[in-house]
Write an enzyme that holds these catalytic residues in place. Structure first.
Site, PDB file in Angstrom:
ATOM      1  N   ARG A 183       0.808  -1.234   0.000  1.00 35.25           N
ATOM      2  CA  ARG A 183       0.000   0.000   0.000  1.00 35.25           C
ATOM      3  C   ARG A 183       0.836   1.278   0.000  1.00 35.25           C
ATOM      4  NH1 ARG A 183      -3.128  -3.597   3.209  1.00 35.25           N
ATOM      5  NH2 ARG A 183      -5.086  -4.100   2.150  1.00 35.25           N
ATOM      6  N   LYS A 237       2.258  11.409 -11.255  1.00 44.20           N
ATOM      7  CA  LYS A 237       1.538  10.489 -12.129  1.00 44.20           C
ATOM      8  C   LYS A 237       2.385   9.243 -12.349  1.00 44.20           C
ATOM      9  CE  LYS A 237      -1.469  13.396 -14.995  1.00 44.20           C
ATOM     10  NZ  LYS A 237      -1.776  13.771 -16.387  1.00 44.20           N
ATOM     11  N   GLU A 245       8.129  18.783 -25.104  1.00 43.14           N
ATOM     12  CA  GLU A 245       7.434  19.091 -23.849  1.00 43.14           C
ATOM     13  C   GLU A 245       7.794  20.495 -23.356  1.00 43.14           C
ATOM     14  OE1 GLU A 245       5.091  17.599 -22.352  1.00 43.14           O
ATOM     15  OE2 GLU A 245       5.126  15.481 -22.885  1.00 43.14           O
ATOM     16  N   LYS A 297       5.376  23.419 -14.405  1.00 45.91           N
ATOM     17  CA  LYS A 297       4.619  22.210 -14.052  1.00 45.91           C
ATOM     18  C   LYS A 297       4.316  22.179 -12.556  1.00 45.91           C
ATOM     19  CE  LYS A 297       3.931  17.369 -14.655  1.00 45.91           C
ATOM     20  NZ  LYS A 297       4.260  16.150 -15.404  1.00 45.91           N
ATOM     21  N   GLU A 320      -5.472  16.490 -11.144  1.00 49.02           N
ATOM     22  CA  GLU A 320      -5.969  16.851 -12.466  1.00 49.02           C
ATOM     23  C   GLU A 320      -7.489  16.908 -12.545  1.00 49.02           C
ATOM     24  OE1 GLU A 320      -5.368  14.918 -16.721  1.00 49.02           O
ATOM     25  OE2 GLU A 320      -3.438  15.490 -15.854  1.00 49.02           O
ATOM     26  N   ARG A 329      -4.799  21.472 -14.102  1.00 48.94           N
ATOM     27  CA  ARG A 329      -3.639  20.651 -14.461  1.00 48.94           C
ATOM     28  C   ARG A 329      -3.827  20.004 -15.829  1.00 48.94           C
ATOM     29  NH1 ARG A 329      -0.392  15.957 -10.907  1.00 48.94           N
ATOM     30  NH2 ARG A 329       0.939  15.321 -12.649  1.00 48.94           N
ATOM     31  N   ASN A 334      -1.804  18.900 -20.726  1.00 50.73           N
ATOM     32  CA  ASN A 334      -1.998  17.842 -21.718  1.00 50.73           C
ATOM     33  C   ASN A 334      -2.168  18.384 -23.139  1.00 50.73           C
ATOM     34  OD1 ASN A 334      -1.981  15.497 -19.938  1.00 50.73           O
ATOM     35  ND2 ASN A 334      -3.901  16.311 -19.131  1.00 50.73           N
ATOM     36  N   HIS A 341      -1.632  16.061 -26.091  1.00 51.17           N
ATOM     37  CA  HIS A 341      -1.472  14.697 -25.611  1.00 51.17           C
ATOM     38  C   HIS A 341      -2.598  13.759 -26.039  1.00 51.17           C
ATOM     39  CE1 HIS A 341       1.811  16.386 -23.394  1.00 51.17           C
ATOM     40  NE2 HIS A 341       2.058  15.256 -22.781  1.00 51.17           N
ATOM     41  N   HIS A 359      -1.149  10.644 -27.831  1.00 47.85           N
ATOM     42  CA  HIS A 359      -1.308   9.289 -27.313  1.00 47.85           C
ATOM     43  C   HIS A 359      -1.974   8.379 -28.347  1.00 47.85           C
ATOM     44  CE1 HIS A 359      -1.147  10.563 -22.780  1.00 47.85           C
ATOM     45  NE2 HIS A 359       0.008  10.645 -23.393  1.00 47.85           N
ATOM     46  N   HIS A 365       7.424   9.588 -27.401  1.00 48.19           N
ATOM     47  CA  HIS A 365       6.316  10.366 -26.852  1.00 48.19           C
ATOM     48  C   HIS A 365       6.357  11.812 -27.347  1.00 48.19           C
ATOM     49  CE1 HIS A 365       3.311  11.720 -24.004  1.00 48.19           C
ATOM     50  NE2 HIS A 365       4.156  12.604 -23.506  1.00 48.19           N
TER      51      HIS A 365
END
Length: 366
Positions: free
Chosen positions: A117, A139, A181, A223, A233, A237, A241, A244, A248, A261
């Protein structure tokens, strides 16, 4: 050395930015317990593993070496690390250190977030893209065979160590992917930064230390501000993206690892730019400046020749950023000013994608 402090509700941690940080061992005060699992890949282990281990001689250190590439960012890799943690009896007072790019960081972070956990993790990103983006903000996750980054968690590290010396071994293609980026950050909220990039893009591509460190620091500051305001997000936030959702889709359709990427995000930014113009939000004169900066960064700006609107839409509908089953995109009002657009008309998007120019493929061997 510069230090950025991330202060959010349940976590506070530093981002160290500078040179020679791996050798200096600035991360040791953030190690929890005596057991350390280093997660890296075959290439990076030959370059940096011994240097890292020399600073950890007081600890019980184990190493997991994963194969290199986006196609290995899956639950199998995570399970392999869990197996090793269990084999060596790692407990909750343990630390994972990710030594690698975005793939290693995402896998390691997700592994640490779930094991017993949650155990501590420290990120030492080794690519420009991971230094300015994926190592910051918590993330973590892996890809599903049907969609990118669908399985994951928000799990903040104990520290992020950005050593600019570690990217000296990157090839030109990987550097350009990271620059994508950096350009994204300037587009969403910093026009002055965009102008600096226009003027100094050759310095950045050549890893001029002064401008490189400035660009990394600027990107991390941008960021960090979004992460502090909206850790999970739920709102602003999502602006991070930009490009993105389309990017993606390209990565998924073309097969994980065939496009980097940052390369896919570059094309995604161009699609978002043209959609912003089509909707009357962005003036057409900005198209050339954005396209020119991406092209001058040796990044692709055209949709792959074999991708049609139906291919995009199928994958876009699986995107995590969609709201109430409606397509949700990040678009531009101006260079340095982005907004969230909800409920994008699917037919409009299809017509635009099919109208846009396409080229066979990105040049993969630079």
């Amino acid at each position: 050395m510069k230090i950025i402090k991330i202060n959010i509700l349940k976590s506070t941690y530093p981002i160290f930015i500078g040179t020679g940080l791996l050798k200096k061992g600035v991360y040791t005060p953030y190690i929890f317990g005596k057991q350390i699992m280093i997660v890296t890949n075959k290439i990076l282990s030959s370059l940096y593993l011994n240097c890292l281990k020399k600073t950890l001689h007081l600890y019980n250190v184990k190493v997991m070496i994963l194969p290199d590439g986006e196609k290995y960012k899956n639950i199998t890799s995570v399970n392999n690390i869990w197996d090793l943690l269990i084999k060596y009896g790692f407990n909750r007072k343990s630390t994972v250190i990710s030594l690698g790019g975005g793939v290693i960081g995402d896998i390691s972070g997700f592994t640490a977030s779930c094991y017993q956990r949650g155990i501590s993790i420290i990120h030492i990103p080794t690519t420009l893209l991971s230094q300015v983006d994926s190592s910051i903000g918590g993330k973590t996750g892996v890809n599903h065979e049907q969609v990118k980054n669908m399985i994951g968690s928000f799990f903040q590290p104990k520290a992020v160590i950005i050593d600019a010396d570690l990217i000296n071994t990157l090839n030109n293609r990987e550097i350009s992917a990271g620059v994508a980026e950096i350009i994204k950050y300037s587009l969403i909220c910093d026009y002055k930064f965009f102008k600096k990039l226009e003027k100094n893009i050759t310095k950045l591509l050549n890893l001029n230390k002064q401008f490189l460190l400035f660009s990394i620091l600027k990107s991390c500051l941008i960021k960090s501000k979004f992460v502090i305001k909206d850790e999970k997000e739920n709102n602003i936030r999502a602006l991070l993206n930009l490009g993105h959702t389309f990017g993606h889709s390209i990565e998924q359709y073309k097969g994980y690892g065939n496009w980097l990427h940052g390369e896919a995000i570059s094309v995604g930014i161009m699609i978002a730019t043209k959609l912003s113009i089509y909707l009357g939000k962005l003036k057409e004169k900005n198209l050339y400046r954005i396209s020119n900066l991406l092209s001058n960064s040796n990044l692709p700006v055209y949709i792959p020749l074999d991708m049609k609107s139906k291919n995009f839409i199928k994958l876009i509908k699986l995107d995590k950023k969609n709201l109430y089953e409606k397509i949700r995109l990040i678009l531009l009002n101006n260079i340095g000013n982005a907004h969230i657009k909800n409920n994008i008309n699917e037919n409009l998007l299809c017509n635009l994608i099919d109208f846009l120019p396409k080229k066979n493929k990105v040049i993969l061997n630079r």
